[in-house]
Design an enzyme around this catalytic site. Structure first.
Site, mmCIF file in Angstrom:
data_model
loop_
_atom_site.group_PDB
_atom_site.id
_atom_site.type_symbol
_atom_site.label_atom_id
_atom_site.label_comp_id
_atom_site.label_asym_id
_atom_site.label_seq_id
_atom_site.Cartn_x
_atom_site.Cartn_y
_atom_site.Cartn_z
ATOM 1 C CE1 TYR A 146 86.897 42.325 71.004
ATOM 2 C CE2 TYR A 146 84.733 42.360 69.967
ATOM 3 C CZ TYR A 146 85.546 42.645 71.055
ATOM 4 O OH TYR A 146 85.012 43.236 72.175
ATOM 5 C CG ASN A 175 77.546 48.850 69.671
ATOM 6 O OD1 ASN A 175 77.104 47.738 69.379
ATOM 7 N ND2 ASN A 175 78.379 49.509 68.893
ATOM 8 C CB THR A 211 70.015 49.253 63.858
ATOM 9 O OG1 THR A 211 70.053 47.829 64.035
ATOM 10 C CG2 THR A 211 68.993 49.640 62.808
HETATM 11 N N1 UDP Z 1 80.375 53.555 61.504
HETATM 12 C C1 UDP Z 1 80.151 54.648 60.693
HETATM 13 N N2 UDP Z 1 81.107 55.624 60.665
HETATM 14 C C2 UDP Z 1 82.249 55.594 61.407
HETATM 15 C C3 UDP Z 1 82.447 54.481 62.249
HETATM 16 C C4 UDP Z 1 81.492 53.470 62.274
HETATM 17 O O1 UDP Z 1 79.128 54.737 60.006
HETATM 18 O O2 UDP Z 1 83.053 56.521 61.318
HETATM 19 C C5 UDP Z 1 79.340 52.513 61.535
HETATM 20 C C6 UDP Z 1 79.901 51.096 61.407
HETATM 21 O O3 UDP Z 1 79.984 50.734 60.052
HETATM 22 C C7 UDP Z 1 78.845 50.288 62.142
HETATM 23 C C8 UDP Z 1 78.350 51.257 63.215
HETATM 24 O O4 UDP Z 1 78.709 52.553 62.796
HETATM 25 O O5 UDP Z 1 77.768 49.962 61.299
HETATM 26 C C9 UDP Z 1 78.927 51.017 64.588
HETATM 27 O O6 UDP Z 1 80.300 50.913 64.413
HETATM 28 P P1 UDP Z 1 81.318 50.864 65.627
HETATM 29 O O7 UDP Z 1 82.688 50.786 65.040
HETATM 30 O O8 UDP Z 1 81.026 51.986 66.561
HETATM 31 O O9 UDP Z 1 80.989 49.526 66.433
HETATM 32 P P2 UDP Z 1 80.531 48.046 66.003
HETATM 33 O O10 UDP Z 1 79.192 47.935 66.595
HETATM 34 O O11 UDP Z 1 80.462 47.902 64.504
HETATM 35 O O12 UDP Z 1 81.551 47.157 66.590
#
Ligand code: UDP
Length: 314
Positions: A146, A175, A211
């Site tokens: 990605y 995000n 975060t």
């Molecule tokens: N995350 C989590 N539990 C979940 C899914 C994601 O703790 O069920 C964490 C993930 O490891 C990351 C953050 O939440 O640190 C945001 O993850 P997401 O997949 O939403 O988006 P990213 O910003 O990583 O692309």
């Protein structure tokens, strides 16, 4: 009437953009191959005579009859689980798809805005991330498909601008959340909401100290709309600088949903998961006069209303 092509129109951001452009009086041509998008997100637009839908994979030659004024390239798998499942499609839509759409923009003399991402900063060594930071990306890690596709997207977009004079815009999206996020897409927010509503464990990865900074979708759409209508060709961060740890974020969802059976469970941290992320939005403030308006408490309440409708309690 101005005509705009939106790729990824059946997706989360694409469908909200389609709504906005219809509301602003544009003729919208939505394009999607429904790999991760859903027609449910745009079903309400089909009766509108100014909305058309093309079921098409943009990694193949893209043909649109008649004139186009604007192209918004938002097609791509966008959650870490999706890129793990579809690594080749993720690379192709960011690379070959972007190439096709830049070619279309050139042929139609249309302005094109392409969706880049905070993932171009990788696991950042600078905080907050400004557009001048070049990033810390592992090209061969799970997120590389990605991150590198989007870095290529930026490079080829600048090349079309500089070499062919195509009128381009690049948005780096941080995000974003809101109604129409896919329940099963594996990202933190839909996962936490569906787990809380079903009274299950909220799966916090690692110790939850990493975060993120979450932007409500209406703010994001406003930023993108303004960027399209600006005359700025370099990348612009759009996101909400309000940063939160994932553990605190899970606690906020628990409090909002208030299901006594829901609780937090810890799972291993995925490889290359960025430890910190916060947009520096100085540029967006200065160039677009934009900043987010919707605080997380309000955005989360609106999002909860959506998840209540689409998640069936266990
Ligand atoms: N995350 C989590 N539990 C979940 C899914 C994601 O703790 O069920 C964490 C993930 O490891 C990351 C953050 O939440 O640190 C945001 O993850 P997401 O997949 O939403 O988006 P990213 O910003 O990583 O692309």
């Amino acid at each position: 009437m101005k005509r705009v092509l939106i790729t990824g129109a059946a997706g989360f951001l694409g469908s909200h953009l389609a709504d906005r452009f219809i509301a602003e009086g544009y003729h919208v041509i939505g394009m999607d191959n429904l790999l991760t998008g859903s027609l449910d997100n745009i079903a309400h637009l089909f009766p509108n005579r100014y909305f058309e839908f093309y079921y098409h994979d943009v990694t193949k030659f893209v043909h649109v009859p008649d004139e186009l004024d604007y192209i918004l390239h938002f097609a791509s798998p966008a959650s870490p689980i999706d890129y793990l499942k579809m690594p080749i499609q993720t690379l192709k839509v960011g690379a070959l798809g972007t190439h096709n759409l830049l070619g279309l923009a050139k042929a139609k003399n249309a302005r094109i805005l392409v969706a880049s991402t905070s993932e171009v900063y990788g696991d950042p060594l600078e905080h907050p991330q400004s557009e001048n930071y070049w990033g810390n990306v592992n090209p061969v890690g799970p997120r590389g498909v990605y991150d590198e596709a989007k870095r290529f997207l930026e490079a080829i977009t600048m090349a079309y601008h500089n070499f062919h004079g195509v009128d381009t815009r690049i948005v780096r999206i941080f995000n974003t959340y809101g109604p129409r996020m896919r329940v099963e897409d594996g990202r933190a927010l839909p996962a936490f909401f569906s787990q809380a509503i079903r009274g299950e464990g909220l799966t916090v990865f690692g110790d939850g100290s990493q975060t993120r900074s979450f932007c409500y979708v209406d703010d994001m759409v406003e930023g993108i709309y303004r960027l399209l209508h600006s005359d700025y060709h370099y990348p612009v961060n759009i996101g909400n600088p309000d940063e939160v740890s994932i553990l605190d974020f899970a606690r906020e969802v628990l409090q909002l949903v208030n299901n006594p059976r829901a609780h937090i469970v810890y799972k291993p941290l995925p490889a290359d998961d960025p430890k910190i992320r916060q947009p520096d939005i100085t540029k967006a403030r200065e160039i677009l006069g934009w900043e987010p308006k919707i605080p997380r408490s309000q955005g989360m309440a609106l999002t909860y209303e959506y998840f209540k409708k689409v998640v069936t309690p266990a």
